[in-house]
Design a protein around this motif. Structure first.
Motif, PDB file in Angstrom:
ATOM      1  N   GLN A 128       8.485  47.983  49.471  1.00 54.50           N
ATOM      2  CA  GLN A 128       9.593  48.934  49.588  1.00 54.50           C
ATOM      3  C   GLN A 128      10.632  48.709  48.488  1.00 54.50           C
ATOM      4  N   GLN A 129      10.981  47.446  48.272  1.00 53.28           N
ATOM      5  CA  GLN A 129      11.993  47.140  47.250  1.00 53.28           C
ATOM      6  C   GLN A 129      11.465  47.431  45.845  1.00 53.28           C
TER       7      GLN A 129
ATOM      8  N   ALA B 179      11.796  51.144  45.386  1.00 55.96           N
ATOM      9  CA  ALA B 179      13.200  51.549  45.261  1.00 55.96           C
ATOM     10  C   ALA B 179      13.673  51.292  43.833  1.00 55.96           C
ATOM     11  N   ARG B 180      13.416  50.091  43.365  1.00 55.13           N
ATOM     12  CA  ARG B 180      13.858  49.744  42.013  1.00 55.13           C
ATOM     13  C   ARG B 180      13.137  50.598  40.964  1.00 55.13           C
TER      14      ARG B 180
ATOM     15  N   HIS C  59      14.715  54.060  40.924  1.00 57.96           N
ATOM     16  CA  HIS C  59      16.044  54.034  40.319  1.00 57.96           C
ATOM     17  C   HIS C  59      15.927  54.010  38.787  1.00 57.96           C
TER      18      HIS C  59
ATOM     19  N   ARG D 299      15.805  62.987  41.886  1.00 52.52           N
ATOM     20  CA  ARG D 299      15.668  61.764  42.692  1.00 52.52           C
ATOM     21  C   ARG D 299      14.289  61.777  43.336  1.00 52.52           C
TER      22      ARG D 299
ATOM     23  N   TRP E  16      11.930  60.428  46.131  1.00 46.91           N
ATOM     24  CA  TRP E  16      11.985  59.825  47.465  1.00 46.91           C
ATOM     25  C   TRP E  16      10.569  59.484  47.915  1.00 46.91           C
TER      26      TRP E  16
ATOM     27  N   LEU F  89      16.316  52.129  48.826  1.00 50.47           N
ATOM     28  CA  LEU F  89      17.386  51.157  49.024  1.00 50.47           C
ATOM     29  C   LEU F  89      17.137  49.895  48.203  1.00 50.47           C
TER      30      LEU F  89
ATOM     31  N   ASP G 116      22.479  49.667  46.811  1.00 51.78           N
ATOM     32  CA  ASP G 116      22.513  50.929  46.066  1.00 51.78           C
ATOM     33  C   ASP G 116      21.354  51.768  46.557  1.00 51.78           C
ATOM     34  N   TYR G 117      21.628  53.029  46.887  1.00 56.18           N
ATOM     35  CA  TYR G 117      20.579  53.829  47.504  1.00 56.18           C
ATOM     36  C   TYR G 117      20.840  55.308  47.299  1.00 56.18           C
ATOM     37  N   TYR G 118      19.787  56.097  47.529  1.00 58.57           N
ATOM     38  CA  TYR G 118      19.898  57.543  47.501  1.00 58.57           C
ATOM     39  C   TYR G 118      20.287  58.021  48.895  1.00 58.57           C
TER      40      TYR G 118
END
Lengths: 152, 152, 152
Positions: free
Chosen positions: A15-16, A19-20, A23, A77, A79, C83, C96-98
């Motif tokens: 998950q992380q 996310a990174r 971003h 963005r 998702w 996240l 930091d997140y959407y």
């Protein structure tokens, strides 16, 4: 056969990682984004297109895509959700998940231009995760096939 | 009273359970989807409709719903988010979360036909999670009530 | 420099904290929502507006915002995703997140009025997480800047 759930540590690590990675992509930090793939990693943006192989080609393909939007200011963005993580016996990790893009343009409310099902194979190198291959199935392509089949 | 957070292992297990469950539903693997409910599990699609009880009736209700879309090719993706997980003293697990559907049709961008608040009770049987009951509150129903109250 | 992933326990704790926080906000339980900020916490709804400081002012600012929708019944759901959680050396946690809002009004399908990038600093007080500061960057503001720059 119900797959065993992945351990919490691995699931959260994935998950992380995503996310990174998103971003970086959405901030236009394309070299760092490409650095989240293995050096020989592949990125196939849709089943009817050839994959890009290697970080330089992955960046080039994204720049070519972005070029189309040169005069069309947009914030995108990515998702990801409904993430399934399955460690394979060879140490690689399969990850299958839903993805969509939220696109914002001046003066109008955000739209969702695309919804996808994504299939990744992740490798761990010196303790860190990287994408070895990414295949993106667009719901739009699939529904066009469904429509053709129901007419046929 | 602030509820205690669920242990990470449980929270991630629930996340994976839902990811897999929705991949099954959205791929049309309805018998496997129904197999994620306990044999006596219930599924209430909205507060003003009676729940379906048991796997066969859950599948039948979904097939009846899908029948309406027989000539309307669509790919649906169920997204869950903002998941609250609370273990009860009796060993069951309450899960409350937001859900929406992303629907893609040929030639047009995806839409969100529905946004919901979902209330599940999960049971663990021989080490695996199952849905014992699912109640779905549609935001559309709620906002119509709000509108009525503000006019009244 | 790739940041180290946060431990699973912390990452999941933050996910649960946000899930609960948004359930409170979207249910209109504003005092409980404000109670998820530190007593001196700040909430900046957009870069061009001054932050609200302290729980009473955070609630007042939300009530003022909601007042605009007094005759416009709407159910809002706040969704967070992608996240990134980074513990700082001083014990605080950057997140930091959407974020986006899914808004449902009577008789029409849900819309996404806003998509944002949010920057939080979380503090732990007596074992619990609180928001010390929240800064919200709206994609709409950013894309207007982009459009201005591309014209300039």
């Amino acid at each position: 056969m119900t797959p065993r759930p992945a351990p919490a540590e691995l699931y959260v690590e994935v998950q992380q990682f995503y996310a990174r990675q998103m971003h970086l992509l959405d901030a236009g930090r394309l070299d760092e984004f490409a650095g989240t793939f293995t050096p020989d990693g592949s990125h196939q943006p849709s089943p009817d297109k050839p994959p890009a192989y290697g970080r330089a080609d992955i960046v080039a393909a994204i720049r070519q895509f972005d070029e189309r939007y040169r005069d069309d200011p947009v914030v995108r963005r990515h998702w990801f959700n409904m993430l399934c993580v399955a460690p394979d016996d060879d140490g690689s990790i399969r990850a299958d998940y839903y993805a969509l893009v939220v696109a914002t343009r001046p003066g109008v409310q955000p739209i969702i231009p695309t919804s996808c099902l994504v299939h990744d194979v992740l490798h761990r190198v010196e303790g860190r995760l990287y994408v070895r291959s990414r295949r993106i199935d667009h719901d739009q392509s699939r529904v066009v096939q469904l429509a053709g089949a129901s007419r046929g």
